[in-house]
Design a protein around this motif. Structure first.
Motif, mmCIF file in Angstrom:
data_model
loop_
_atom_site.group_PDB
_atom_site.id
_atom_site.type_symbol
_atom_site.label_atom_id
_atom_site.label_comp_id
_atom_site.label_asym_id
_atom_site.label_seq_id
_atom_site.Cartn_x
_atom_site.Cartn_y
_atom_site.Cartn_z
ATOM 1 N N ALA A 22 0.709 -1.296 0.010
ATOM 2 C CA ALA A 22 -0.637 0.106 0.249
ATOM 3 C C ALA A 22 0.902 1.454 -0.382
ATOM 4 O O ALA A 22 0.277 2.113 -1.262
ATOM 5 C CB ALA A 22 -0.611 0.351 1.044
ATOM 6 N N ALA A 23 2.045 0.829 1.076
ATOM 7 C CA ALA A 23 2.603 2.515 0.496
ATOM 8 C C ALA A 23 3.474 2.567 -0.179
ATOM 9 O O ALA A 23 3.672 3.310 -0.645
ATOM 10 C CB ALA A 23 3.765 2.377 2.144
ATOM 11 N N TYR A 24 3.915 1.653 -1.310
ATOM 12 C CA TYR A 24 5.027 1.841 -2.292
ATOM 13 C C TYR A 24 3.792 2.330 -3.569
ATOM 14 O O TYR A 24 4.100 2.805 -4.551
ATOM 15 C CB TYR A 24 5.510 -0.007 -2.774
ATOM 16 C CG TYR A 24 5.603 0.054 -4.014
ATOM 17 C CD1 TYR A 24 7.055 0.758 -4.688
ATOM 18 C CD2 TYR A 24 4.946 -1.123 -5.423
ATOM 19 C CE1 TYR A 24 7.825 0.605 -5.523
ATOM 20 C CE2 TYR A 24 5.860 -0.684 -6.468
ATOM 21 C CZ TYR A 24 6.842 0.148 -6.680
ATOM 22 O OH TYR A 24 7.324 0.097 -8.079
ATOM 23 N N LEU A 25 1.899 1.344 -3.222
ATOM 24 C CA LEU A 25 1.550 2.491 -4.074
ATOM 25 C C LEU A 25 1.297 3.550 -4.099
ATOM 26 O O LEU A 25 1.186 4.309 -5.408
ATOM 27 C CB LEU A 25 -0.105 1.334 -4.387
ATOM 28 C CG LEU A 25 0.511 0.200 -4.815
ATOM 29 C CD1 LEU A 25 -0.766 -0.739 -4.726
ATOM 30 C CD2 LEU A 25 0.981 -0.129 -6.120
ATOM 31 N N ASP A 26 1.247 4.187 -2.932
ATOM 32 C CA ASP A 26 0.898 5.383 -2.834
ATOM 33 C C ASP A 26 2.100 6.890 -3.011
ATOM 34 O O ASP A 26 1.639 7.500 -4.091
ATOM 35 C CB ASP A 26 0.755 5.787 -1.437
ATOM 36 C CG ASP A 26 -0.864 5.337 -0.744
ATOM 37 O OD1 ASP A 26 -1.959 4.959 -1.486
ATOM 38 O OD2 ASP A 26 -0.530 4.912 0.593
ATOM 39 N N ASP A 27 3.615 5.606 -2.786
ATOM 40 C CA ASP A 27 3.924 7.157 -3.448
ATOM 41 C C ASP A 27 5.161 6.521 -4.945
ATOM 42 O O ASP A 27 4.674 7.515 -4.888
ATOM 43 C CB ASP A 27 5.516 5.769 -2.509
ATOM 44 C CG ASP A 27 5.750 6.586 -1.105
ATOM 45 O OD1 ASP A 27 4.976 7.543 -0.679
ATOM 46 O OD2 ASP A 27 7.059 5.526 -1.135
ATOM 47 N N LYS A 28 4.219 5.470 -5.565
ATOM 48 C CA LYS A 28 4.026 5.306 -7.270
ATOM 49 C C LYS A 28 3.346 6.588 -7.310
ATOM 50 O O LYS A 28 3.431 7.001 -8.460
ATOM 51 C CB LYS A 28 3.898 3.693 -7.699
ATOM 52 C CG LYS A 28 4.376 3.779 -9.552
ATOM 53 C CD LYS A 28 4.065 2.392 -9.151
ATOM 54 C CE LYS A 28 3.720 2.365 -10.737
ATOM 55 N NZ LYS A 28 3.517 0.525 -11.519
ATOM 56 N N ARG A 31 5.339 10.110 -7.021
ATOM 57 C CA ARG A 31 6.311 10.583 -7.845
ATOM 58 C C ARG A 31 5.354 10.315 -9.191
ATOM 59 O O ARG A 31 6.063 11.503 -10.313
ATOM 60 C CB ARG A 31 6.703 9.124 -8.126
ATOM 61 C CG ARG A 31 7.670 8.560 -7.137
ATOM 62 C CD ARG A 31 8.790 7.713 -7.221
ATOM 63 N NE ARG A 31 8.539 6.324 -7.925
ATOM 64 C CZ ARG A 31 8.152 5.430 -6.873
ATOM 65 N NH1 ARG A 31 7.933 5.778 -5.410
ATOM 66 N NH2 ARG A 31 7.724 4.099 -6.893
ATOM 67 N N ALA A 32 4.308 9.856 -9.704
ATOM 68 C CA ALA A 32 3.803 10.244 -11.140
ATOM 69 C C ALA A 32 3.000 11.701 -11.109
ATOM 70 O O ALA A 32 3.208 12.116 -12.118
ATOM 71 C CB ALA A 32 2.586 8.957 -11.501
ATOM 72 N N ALA A 33 2.587 11.529 -9.884
ATOM 73 C CA ALA A 33 1.792 13.521 -10.064
ATOM 74 C C ALA A 33 3.479 14.112 -10.116
ATOM 75 O O ALA A 33 3.181 15.224 -10.988
ATOM 76 C CB ALA A 33 1.169 13.487 -8.643
ATOM 77 N N MET A 34 4.322 13.972 -9.635
ATOM 78 C CA MET A 34 5.531 14.989 -9.290
ATOM 79 C C MET A 34 6.029 15.040 -10.820
ATOM 80 O O MET A 34 6.547 16.107 -11.322
ATOM 81 C CB MET A 34 6.610 14.348 -8.355
ATOM 82 C CG MET A 34 5.885 14.491 -6.888
ATOM 83 S SD MET A 34 7.248 14.437 -5.629
ATOM 84 C CE MET A 34 8.845 14.823 -5.878
ATOM 85 N N ARG A 35 6.560 13.767 -11.765
ATOM 86 C CA ARG A 35 6.994 13.685 -12.784
ATOM 87 C C ARG A 35 5.742 14.786 -14.206
ATOM 88 O O ARG A 35 6.135 15.141 -14.593
ATOM 89 C CB ARG A 35 6.648 12.664 -13.647
ATOM 90 C CG ARG A 35 8.429 12.026 -12.814
ATOM 91 C CD ARG A 35 7.805 10.665 -13.715
ATOM 92 N NE ARG A 35 6.961 9.813 -13.692
ATOM 93 C CZ ARG A 35 6.770 8.568 -12.909
ATOM 94 N NH1 ARG A 35 7.904 8.764 -11.844
ATOM 95 N NH2 ARG A 35 6.047 8.473 -12.559
ATOM 96 N N ARG A 36 3.924 14.535 -14.009
ATOM 97 C CA ARG A 36 3.874 14.997 -14.346
ATOM 98 C C ARG A 36 3.653 17.087 -14.083
ATOM 99 O O ARG A 36 3.438 17.673 -15.052
ATOM 100 C CB ARG A 36 2.290 14.820 -14.048
ATOM 101 C CG ARG A 36 1.726 13.450 -14.951
ATOM 102 C CD ARG A 36 -0.108 13.650 -14.821
ATOM 103 N NE ARG A 36 -0.590 13.715 -13.447
ATOM 104 C CZ ARG A 36 -1.046 12.431 -13.009
ATOM 105 N NH1 ARG A 36 0.035 11.305 -13.118
ATOM 106 N NH2 ARG A 36 -0.936 12.510 -11.273
ATOM 107 N N ASN A 37 3.326 17.689 -13.033
ATOM 108 C CA ASN A 37 4.136 18.637 -12.033
ATOM 109 C C ASN A 37 5.142 19.368 -13.135
ATOM 110 O O ASN A 37 5.350 20.059 -13.406
ATOM 111 C CB ASN A 37 3.903 18.743 -10.567
ATOM 112 C CG ASN A 37 2.184 18.527 -10.474
ATOM 113 O OD1 ASN A 37 1.784 18.507 -11.297
ATOM 114 N ND2 ASN A 37 2.417 18.319 -9.670
ATOM 115 N N ASN A 38 6.317 18.108 -13.212
ATOM 116 C CA ASN A 38 7.740 18.850 -13.803
ATOM 117 C C ASN A 38 7.565 19.386 -14.346
ATOM 118 O O ASN A 38 8.504 19.982 -15.276
ATOM 119 C CB ASN A 38 8.445 17.439 -12.961
ATOM 120 C CG ASN A 38 9.359 17.689 -11.533
ATOM 121 O OD1 ASN A 38 8.728 18.647 -11.044
ATOM 122 N ND2 ASN A 38 10.178 16.495 -11.082
#
Length: 75
Positions: A22-28, A31-38
């Motif tokens: 669950a923690a890994y999927l939340d982090d994933k 990270r995907a949201a941060m990549r979109r923002n970047n």
């Protein structure tokens, strides 16, 4: 080790694996949201850095202003 203790340990291990997943999927997702923002930020910064675009826009605006002034003076 008796069966009850083995079952308790197995249950505890499965719970730990579930929590880790669950923690890994939340982090994933994070990270995907941060990549979109970047990507959006990089696109915005590339537009800001493109001086030729800004110069062209300024030139178009100056020409429009000059034409508008000429039309207003003739009227």
């Amino acid at each position: 080790m008796e069966a009850r203790e083995q079952l308790r340990l197995l249950s505890l291990e499965m719970e730990m694996q579930r929590a880790w997943l669950a923690a890994y999927l939340d982090d994933k997702e994070t990270r995907a949201a941060m990549r979109r923002n970047n990507v959006l930020l990089q696109a915005l910064m590339s537009v800001v850095r493109a001086r030729s675009l800004w110069l062209a826009a300024f030139g178009i605006a100056a020409e429009w202003w000059r034409q508008r002034k000429l039309r207003t003076a003739q009227a």
